[in-house]
Design a protein around this motif. Structure first.
Motif, PDB file in Angstrom:
ATOM      1  N   ARG A 189       0.827  -1.208   0.000  1.00 53.76           N
ATOM      2  CA  ARG A 189       0.000   0.000   0.000  1.00 53.76           C
ATOM      3  C   ARG A 189       0.857   1.252   0.000  1.00 53.76           C
ATOM      4  O   ARG A 189       0.535   2.241  -0.663  1.00 53.76           O
ATOM      5  N   VAL A 190       1.964   1.248   0.743  1.00 53.83           N
ATOM      6  CA  VAL A 190       2.880   2.399   0.769  1.00 53.83           C
ATOM      7  C   VAL A 190       3.450   2.613  -0.625  1.00 53.83           C
ATOM      8  O   VAL A 190       3.468   3.747  -1.137  1.00 53.83           O
ATOM      9  N   ALA A 234      -0.766   4.838   5.299  1.00 52.26           N
ATOM     10  CA  ALA A 234      -0.071   3.557   5.149  1.00 52.26           C
ATOM     11  C   ALA A 234       1.262   3.580   5.898  1.00 52.26           C
ATOM     12  O   ALA A 234       1.631   2.593   6.539  1.00 52.26           O
ATOM     13  N   ARG A 235       1.990   4.689   5.830  1.00 51.31           N
ATOM     14  CA  ARG A 235       3.266   4.800   6.557  1.00 51.31           C
ATOM     15  C   ARG A 235       3.027   4.728   8.077  1.00 51.31           C
ATOM     16  O   ARG A 235       3.789   4.101   8.800  1.00 51.31           O
ATOM     17  N   GLU A 236       1.967   5.383   8.539  1.00 49.52           N
ATOM     18  CA  GLU A 236       1.647   5.349   9.963  1.00 49.52           C
ATOM     19  C   GLU A 236       1.293   3.914  10.388  1.00 49.52           C
ATOM     20  O   GLU A 236       1.763   3.432  11.422  1.00 49.52           O
ATOM     21  N   GLU A 237       0.484   3.226   9.601  1.00 45.23           N
ATOM     22  CA  GLU A 237       0.125   1.846   9.910  1.00 45.23           C
ATOM     23  C   GLU A 237       1.371   0.953   9.902  1.00 45.23           C
ATOM     24  O   GLU A 237       1.531   0.084  10.762  1.00 45.23           O
ATOM     25  N   LEU A 238       2.278   1.189   8.963  1.00 45.47           N
ATOM     26  CA  LEU A 238       3.523   0.426   8.904  1.00 45.47           C
ATOM     27  C   LEU A 238       4.349   0.647  10.174  1.00 45.47           C
ATOM     28  O   LEU A 238       4.913  -0.291  10.734  1.00 45.47           O
ATOM     29  N   GLY A 239       4.381   1.872  10.651  1.00 47.04           N
ATOM     30  CA  GLY A 239       5.093   2.177  11.887  1.00 47.04           C
ATOM     31  C   GLY A 239       4.493   1.439  13.081  1.00 47.04           C
ATOM     32  O   GLY A 239       5.221   0.898  13.920  1.00 47.04           O
TER      33      GLY A 239
END
Length: 187
Positions: A75-76, A94-99
């Protein structure tokens, strides 16, 4: 007669095999022996788990690494291709969820490294970590299992020995009454 309870027997669990992406950089030759705490860091506190709790954590880690993280990475990448990243809310979400996922993965890995598996306690003795208890409160019975804070899930009948109720239930014998002070008042 019944045999005296021996209590829980903790076993140190070997560290899980790390994936290449999760391994720390190679240590210089001058550092301490493998497994020794690094200078300036304290050794990790043991994380006491039942065999079931250990299996749940390992399954969650596998799910996060093998399924959820690759989905979020895709997704990122897809959101990045949409253009201007400053105004791209999909990219930022998406970056926040990845973090969050990476943080949860690190937390589980640390718990597994410090895991000590607690065997099911022998019956007939005092309640310990891993004991399953039937408690009565206000005429209603409830079955609870005493677990570490890592495994606690009140809805599933697992209560942390660090909670007020869990602390009060430690060391009891069958039939013993105990008052417990909870945030909602005495029980």
């Amino acid at each position: 007669g019944s045999a005296p309870a021996t209590g829980s027997v903790p076993r140190r669990r070997p560290p899980p095999a790390a994936t290449p992406a999760a391994q720390p950089p190679a240590a210089p030759a001058a550092e301490a022996a493998p497994g020794a705490p690094r200078p300036g860091r304290r050794a990790a506190e043991p994380v006491y788990l039942s065999a079931e709790g250990l299996a749940r954590l390992e399954a969650e880690l596998h799910e996060l690494r093998a399924v959820r993280r690759p989905e979020v990475v895709r997704r990122v990448a897809t959101a990045r291709e949409l253009g201007d990243l400053r105004e791209n809310s999909e990219y930022h979400a998406a970056r926040e969820e990845l973090g969050f996922l990476d943080g949860r993965i690190r937390t589980i890995e640390a718990s597994l490294r410090a895991a000590v598996v607690v065997d099911e306690p022998a019956g007939g003795g005092r309640s310990t970590l891993g004991s399953t208890l039937v408690i009565e409160t206000g005429g209603e019975e409830q079955t609870l299992r005493l677990v570490s804070s890592t495994e606690s899930d009140y809805a599933a009948g697992r209560i942390s020995v660090a909670s007020p109720v869990g602390k009060a239930l430690l060391g009891l014998v069958a039939g013993q009454a105990v008052p417990v002070t909870t945030p909602a008042g005495p029980v």
